[in-house]
Scaffold this motif. Sequence first.
Motif: not given
Length: 614
Positions: A375-385, A395-403, A489-494
């Motif tokens: 899975x690669x799923x962006x969550x724009x509201x919290x800013x998580x990938x 499972x990994x989460x890339x944090x671009x919105x929770x501080x 910027x984080x781009x995820x694949x596999x």
Amino acid sequence: MSMPRLPAEDRRLSPRTGYTRRHWEAVADGLVEAAWRWASPRGALLHLPGRPSSNGVRSDGLEGYARTFLAAACRIAGAGGDDPHGWLPRYADGIRAGVRTPGRDDEESWPVILDHDVAGQPMVESASVALGLRLTRPWLWDRLDEPTQDRVEDWLRGALRHVPSPNNWYLFPFTVAGFLESVGRGDAETAHARARALELLDTWYRGDGWYSDGDGRAFDHYNGWALHLYPVLDAHLTGKVDVHGERLRRHLADLALMFGGDGAPLHFGRSLTYRFAAASAIGLGAVTGDTPLVPGVSRRLLSGALRHFLDHGAVDLTGLLSIGWHAPHQPTAQHYSGPASPYWASKAFVCLLAPEDHPLWMDEELPAPVEERDHVVALPTPGLLIQSTVADGIVRVHNHGSDHVRPDEGESAAGDDPHYGRQAYSTRTGPTAPGNIADNHLNVIVDGIGSVRRRIRPLGAGPDWAASWHRPVFVSGSPMRPGLRVESVTVARGPWELRVHRVIAAPCGARVELTGWATSGTPRSRLFPLHGWESGGEAPAPYGTAFATTVTVPRLTADVEGSALFVALAILTADPAPPSSPVVEVPDGDRILVHWRDGRHTRIAFDPLVVNHS
């Protein structure tokens, strides 16, 4: 470790975990039994062993009573009042002793409830007491004499008359008021507490099933075990249908993606010592019907989380939950964490409110989302990938919105929190402790002083990417440098993570440092320089993480002045044969072209930020 006595596994009904409803009951019984060995003579305070919290020993003792009461209440209410171990008479004796003379310095008296900034922890515990009383009303509250009921009400009303912390704490007087109204003791004061909490909850709702824990951008496990749990459970107990159930349903679609193949929730955010409480919203959704998950998936996630922590040493030699993640780990704790704090894990036992013939317990266990496909799923509201891989269950989460920085707060480096400020978190790794090299961090170093990341400003998100910017903050000297900012910027694949950073207005003589995942052995962590980086290697973090006593962190470094682009590939994997890495081109200083091995291409540009695929 002294594990609770568990029944035999049932691999027919639960092929993934072996756990059934009987296992959940046995764990609740074992945890409550072990805690009661530390009770005061009349049972009003449970003084569990360990270092006291900043709230003091008496408050910690109340915490022991209230949080174990919640576990016992869920277990007994779900069994229709069956109390095979006789817990309720003990809790009834304890509440009689605790409210007889609140505030007195003796063996039993509960502390009074005050404002959040004046020894306010009893307000938190009042919600567990009220919820426990509400769940067990026919067998406990209704059997108390009226003078005791009056004293309980007087103590609880302290939560309605004092100021909560400006976040999920407003749901504690909400819960207290809900109980008082349910037993015919409601009035204008209870109505106001409930209306105020719901008003604030609406302002904190950002959409797509996500609440911020107060004003600002604080998205973490409090979404499930507090901001969704209290209002949805309240509506369920009163027979109402309202908007909060639909919000929970939407949240669970995202939350289900955040549990690893080993059952672990994400190691991200504060209060992680609550452990399997991270799955409480999944159990609640199954109980109330406010869930997109079929029962077999819900039980897989619930039991997977419970079993994960039991199998990894969360219960100590005396049968108590320790402060930590797996085994004891003090950096996991907050200043408010005391010996009984881990027992907020009791919220997960809300699943026991589903009776034994409920589909949650009768349907066959099914695979979790992480076990079905990548899975690669962006969550724009919290800013998580969210990024997960079926081959290793990570499972990994890339944090671009929770501080977790409130709008009124300045960005002081003294407030750096490793559980929010890092670029990425996972179910198999934890952040390194303060004093060690920071993992998953873009560090701008000026005059030998490193920076931290505090307030995170989202720039956007797409199907497989997320972006943000921040101002590097320094622990000494000038807290910020004029114009200095970092766009990420984080781009995820596999299993691959493309990490792009543009540093703007770096002063003369500055350096940049990028780090990857902190690991020890398996899973493996690598960081590959693609553009802008000059040297690489590994750095030790001898204080370790919640997962390993000592770890190493891959690191890249380079000089920087003015504006410059830096590109790297990161990977965290336990797959012995991960797919080949993509090919990356940087034709000029503002554009990146990524050629993925599956034939797709990604283009990233700045001013304005554009991420598109072909």
